[in-house]
Design a protein around this motif. Sequence first.
Motif, PDB file in Angstrom:
ATOM      1  N   GLY A  18       0.856  -1.185   0.000  1.00  0.00           N
ATOM      2  CA  GLY A  18       0.000   0.000   0.000  1.00  0.00           C
ATOM      3  C   GLY A  18       0.890   1.231   0.000  1.00  0.00           C
ATOM      4  O   GLY A  18       2.038   1.185  -0.480  1.00  0.00           O
ATOM      5  N   TYR A  19       0.379   2.321   0.561  1.00  0.00           N
ATOM      6  CA  TYR A  19       1.144   3.566   0.597  1.00  0.00           C
ATOM      7  C   TYR A  19       2.516   3.380   1.204  1.00  0.00           C
ATOM      8  O   TYR A  19       3.544   3.692   0.606  1.00  0.00           O
ATOM      9  N   VAL A  20       2.513   2.846   2.422  1.00  0.00           N
ATOM     10  CA  VAL A  20       3.773   2.772   3.157  1.00  0.00           C
ATOM     11  C   VAL A  20       4.681   1.693   2.565  1.00  0.00           C
ATOM     12  O   VAL A  20       5.875   1.920   2.346  1.00  0.00           O
TER      13      VAL A  20
ATOM     14  N   ASP B 226       2.439  -9.136  -1.275  1.00  0.00           N
ATOM     15  CA  ASP B 226       1.096  -8.726  -0.862  1.00  0.00           C
ATOM     16  C   ASP B 226       0.150  -9.904  -1.091  1.00  0.00           C
ATOM     17  O   ASP B 226       0.369 -10.718  -1.987  1.00  0.00           O
TER      18      ASP B 226
ATOM     19  N   ARG C 150      -3.271  -6.611  -7.172  1.00  0.00           N
ATOM     20  CA  ARG C 150      -2.312  -5.539  -6.924  1.00  0.00           C
ATOM     21  C   ARG C 150      -0.910  -5.954  -7.408  1.00  0.00           C
ATOM     22  O   ARG C 150      -0.206  -5.190  -8.075  1.00  0.00           O
TER      23      ARG C 150
ATOM     24  N   TYR D  54       5.243 -15.495   0.157  1.00  0.00           N
ATOM     25  CA  TYR D  54       6.104 -15.165   1.309  1.00  0.00           C
ATOM     26  C   TYR D  54       7.408 -15.970   1.232  1.00  0.00           C
ATOM     27  O   TYR D  54       8.466 -15.496   1.618  1.00  0.00           O
TER      28      TYR D  54
ATOM     29  N   VAL E 159       1.446  -3.533   6.686  1.00  0.00           N
ATOM     30  CA  VAL E 159       0.029  -3.792   6.396  1.00  0.00           C
ATOM     31  C   VAL E 159      -0.844  -2.759   7.120  1.00  0.00           C
ATOM     32  O   VAL E 159      -0.386  -2.070   8.024  1.00  0.00           O
TER      33      VAL E 159
ATOM     34  N   THR F  95      -3.716  -1.001   9.522  1.00  0.00           N
ATOM     35  CA  THR F  95      -4.216  -1.183  10.895  1.00  0.00           C
ATOM     36  C   THR F  95      -5.443  -0.280  11.064  1.00  0.00           C
ATOM     37  O   THR F  95      -5.370   0.759  11.717  1.00  0.00           O
TER      38      THR F  95
ATOM     39  N   SER G  72      -1.846 -11.772  10.785  1.00  0.00           N
ATOM     40  CA  SER G  72      -1.711 -12.694   9.673  1.00  0.00           C
ATOM     41  C   SER G  72      -0.314 -12.580   9.034  1.00  0.00           C
ATOM     42  O   SER G  72       0.301 -13.592   8.677  1.00  0.00           O
TER      43      SER G  72
ATOM     44  N   THR H 272       1.371   1.361  11.960  1.00  0.00           N
ATOM     45  CA  THR H 272       1.105   2.082  13.216  1.00  0.00           C
ATOM     46  C   THR H 272       0.327   1.143  14.130  1.00  0.00           C
ATOM     47  O   THR H 272      -0.810   0.777  13.814  1.00  0.00           O
TER      48      THR H 272
ATOM     49  N   GLU I 112       6.404   4.861  10.689  1.00  0.00           N
ATOM     50  CA  GLU I 112       6.528   5.670   9.475  1.00  0.00           C
ATOM     51  C   GLU I 112       5.807   7.009   9.673  1.00  0.00           C
ATOM     52  O   GLU I 112       4.715   7.053  10.222  1.00  0.00           O
TER      53      GLU I 112
ATOM     54  N   LEU J 136       5.579   9.334   6.927  1.00  0.00           N
ATOM     55  CA  LEU J 136       5.378   9.995   5.629  1.00  0.00           C
ATOM     56  C   LEU J 136       3.949  10.532   5.475  1.00  0.00           C
ATOM     57  O   LEU J 136       3.023  10.057   6.136  1.00  0.00           O
TER      58      LEU J 136
ATOM     59  N   GLU K 232       0.848  11.275   2.693  1.00  0.00           N
ATOM     60  CA  GLU K 232       0.389  10.954   1.342  1.00  0.00           C
ATOM     61  C   GLU K 232       0.507  12.219   0.502  1.00  0.00           C
ATOM     62  O   GLU K 232       0.201  13.312   0.965  1.00  0.00           O
TER      63      GLU K 232
ATOM     64  N   LYS L  43      -8.016   7.739  12.985  1.00  0.00           N
ATOM     65  CA  LYS L  43      -7.891   6.399  13.583  1.00  0.00           C
ATOM     66  C   LYS L  43      -6.798   6.379  14.654  1.00  0.00           C
ATOM     67  O   LYS L  43      -6.942   5.704  15.667  1.00  0.00           O
TER      68      LYS L  43
HETATM   69  N1  LIG Z   1      -0.898   6.031   4.465  1.00  0.00           N
HETATM   70  C1  LIG Z   1      -0.180   6.847   5.218  1.00  0.00           C
HETATM   71  O1  LIG Z   1      -0.082   8.049   4.947  1.00  0.00           O
HETATM   72  C2  LIG Z   1       0.548   6.327   6.426  1.00  0.00           C
HETATM   73  C3  LIG Z   1       1.555   7.116   7.012  1.00  0.00           C
HETATM   74  C4  LIG Z   1       2.228   6.618   8.127  1.00  0.00           C
HETATM   75  C5  LIG Z   1       1.879   5.379   8.666  1.00  0.00           C
HETATM   76  N2  LIG Z   1       0.880   4.649   8.090  1.00  0.00           N
HETATM   77  C6  LIG Z   1       0.542   3.343   8.684  1.00  0.00           C
HETATM   78  O2  LIG Z   1       1.156   2.329   7.882  1.00  0.00           O
HETATM   79  C7  LIG Z   1       0.328   1.169   7.835  1.00  0.00           C
HETATM   80  C8  LIG Z   1       0.001   0.829   6.377  1.00  0.00           C
HETATM   81  O3  LIG Z   1      -0.769   1.879   5.846  1.00  0.00           O
HETATM   82  P1  LIG Z   1      -1.038   2.015   4.296  1.00  0.00           P
HETATM   83  O4  LIG Z   1      -1.725   3.325   4.100  1.00  0.00           O
HETATM   84  O5  LIG Z   1       0.193   1.717   3.529  1.00  0.00           O
HETATM   85  O6  LIG Z   1      -2.113   0.806   4.082  1.00  0.00           O
HETATM   86  P2  LIG Z   1      -2.788   0.312   2.732  1.00  0.00           P
HETATM   87  O7  LIG Z   1      -4.153  -0.124   3.088  1.00  0.00           O
HETATM   88  O8  LIG Z   1      -2.563   1.324   1.647  1.00  0.00           O
HETATM   89  O9  LIG Z   1      -1.919  -0.983   2.338  1.00  0.00           O
HETATM   90  C9  LIG Z   1      -1.875  -2.150   3.080  1.00  0.00           C
HETATM   91  C10 LIG Z   1      -1.492  -3.304   2.154  1.00  0.00           C
HETATM   92  O10 LIG Z   1      -1.270  -4.474   2.959  1.00  0.00           O
HETATM   93  C11 LIG Z   1      -1.772  -5.600   2.254  1.00  0.00           C
HETATM   94  N3  LIG Z   1      -1.964  -6.704   3.197  1.00  0.00           N
HETATM   95  C12 LIG Z   1      -2.931  -6.863   4.144  1.00  0.00           C
HETATM   96  N4  LIG Z   1      -2.726  -8.001   4.830  1.00  0.00           N
HETATM   97  C13 LIG Z   1      -1.594  -8.582   4.320  1.00  0.00           C
HETATM   98  C14 LIG Z   1      -0.860  -9.755   4.629  1.00  0.00           C
HETATM   99  N5  LIG Z   1      -1.226 -10.561   5.625  1.00  0.00           N
HETATM  100  N6  LIG Z   1       0.253 -10.037   3.909  1.00  0.00           N
HETATM  101  C15 LIG Z   1       0.643  -9.217   2.884  1.00  0.00           C
HETATM  102  N7  LIG Z   1      -0.011  -8.094   2.554  1.00  0.00           N
HETATM  103  C16 LIG Z   1      -1.112  -7.763   3.266  1.00  0.00           C
HETATM  104  C17 LIG Z   1      -3.047  -5.085   1.608  1.00  0.00           C
HETATM  105  O11 LIG Z   1      -3.465  -5.925   0.536  1.00  0.00           O
HETATM  106  C18 LIG Z   1      -2.589  -3.688   1.135  1.00  0.00           C
HETATM  107  O12 LIG Z   1      -2.033  -3.728  -0.168  1.00  0.00           O
HETATM  108  C19 LIG Z   1      -0.893   1.486   8.701  1.00  0.00           C
HETATM  109  O13 LIG Z   1      -0.666   1.021   9.991  1.00  0.00           O
HETATM  110  C20 LIG Z   1      -0.943   3.012   8.686  1.00  0.00           C
HETATM  111  O14 LIG Z   1      -1.556   3.541   9.829  1.00  0.00           O
HETATM  112  C21 LIG Z   1       0.216   5.085   6.973  1.00  0.00           C
END
Ligand SMILES: NC(=O)c1ccc[n+]([C@@H]2O[C@H](COP(=O)([O-])OP(=O)(O)OC[C@H]3O[C@@H](n4cnc5c(N)ncnc54)[C@H](O)[C@@H]3O)[C@@H](O)[C@H]2O)c1
Length: 299
Positions: A10-12, A31, A36, A71, A85, A87, A102, A122, A152, A154, A156, A264
């Motif tokens: 995902g983003y992070v 993933d 994806r 994996y 992943v 949260t 998981s 997080t 993290e 960062l 978006e 959140k």
């Molecule tokens: N988005 C932000 O700006 C940001 C910034 C700082 C911290 N965070 C934190 O980072 C974490 C991730 O956020 P995000 O925005 O990247 O989430 P996201 O929803 O964009 O991406 C999560 C990814 O994890 C994958 N996933 C889920 N379960 C999995 C598993 N068991 N094995 C492999 N892949 C799996 C999903 O398919 C998805 O592609 C969160 O805890 C969030 O709070 C996010």
Amino acid sequence: MRKISVIGVGYVGLVTAACFSDLGNTVTAVDVDEKRIAGLKRGEMPIYEPGLEELVKRNVEAGRLTFTTSYKKALKDCEFVFICVGTPSGVDGEADLKYVESAAKSIAKNMQAALIVINKSTVPVGTGDWVAEIISAAQPKPIDFWVVSCPEFLREGAAISDFMSPHRTVLGSLHREAADKVAQLHLPLRAPIVITDLRTAEMIKYASNAFLATKISFINEIADICESLGADVKEVAAGMGFDPRIGKHFLEAGLGYGGSCFPKDVKALAFMAQEMGHEPRILNSVMTVNGLRRQHDRR
Ligand SMILES: NC(=O)c1ccc[n+]([C@@H]2O[C@H](COP(=O)([O-])OP(=O)(O)OC[C@H]3O[C@@H](n4cnc5c(N)ncnc54)[C@H](O)[C@@H]3O)[C@@H](O)[C@H]2O)c1
């Protein structure tokens, strides 16, 4: 250069994978979302982030970045694995840790040699210890591993520049040697590195987001008072922001905080406090002011 796996694109996760590969490491990103991963293999980005597509393309072409749903493949000969992943909020505002659980079980079942498990998601304070218990319990045979928290920060829309030029890197672990190895990975980013224990690192992330949300709710409350008293909140904020103890960032009155993290994370921190018998008075007010602000703007 190091061999790294990143779990969750995902983003992070995608930004982490792309940036670490650009720093010269060999990165495999895994993933569970097959679509994806198939899209990424064709060069299609699942998110829009300035500069990300070029960064991914460059490192895929250089053979430093690959994507998989396996994996087993991702963890082969790997020294570091980053959990990235989601949260999301649970029903009572707590962080839902099902994806972290998981991911931890899948790491345990597929790791083939000693591994440093770094959590970038997080997660509530104490999750690092819980992840260690899950991995130990789910390993088919004992293999050494060490858990490090690396929250993290960062944003978006500015994710790559935030990742590559962070204000600081926070690392938490009960194992100094593991934290030092993760610190080495981050040295090219040339940011101050704070090394602490697991729980403190997890708390630094929540406290940082909660503080920024508090600043937003504060200036919004001041905006309401300004409106009643005939003062201009924009000028008030500008006048306050010159003071380095206050700073101009997150001091813009408006709709309130939103997005994928602040709501959140503030809720999850308040939930953690309540669970431990503390009444999170400031956090509760921050959330109330934020909710009222949205109603106010809809009037
Ligand atoms: N988005 C932000 O700006 C940001 C910034 C700082 C911290 N965070 C934190 O980072 C974490 C991730 O956020 P995000 O925005 O990247 O989430 P996201 O929803 O964009 O991406 C999560 C990814 O994890 C994958 N996933 C889920 N379960 C999995 C598993 N068991 N094995 C492999 N892949 C799996 C999903 O398919 C998805 O592609 C969160 O805890 C969030 O709070 C996010």
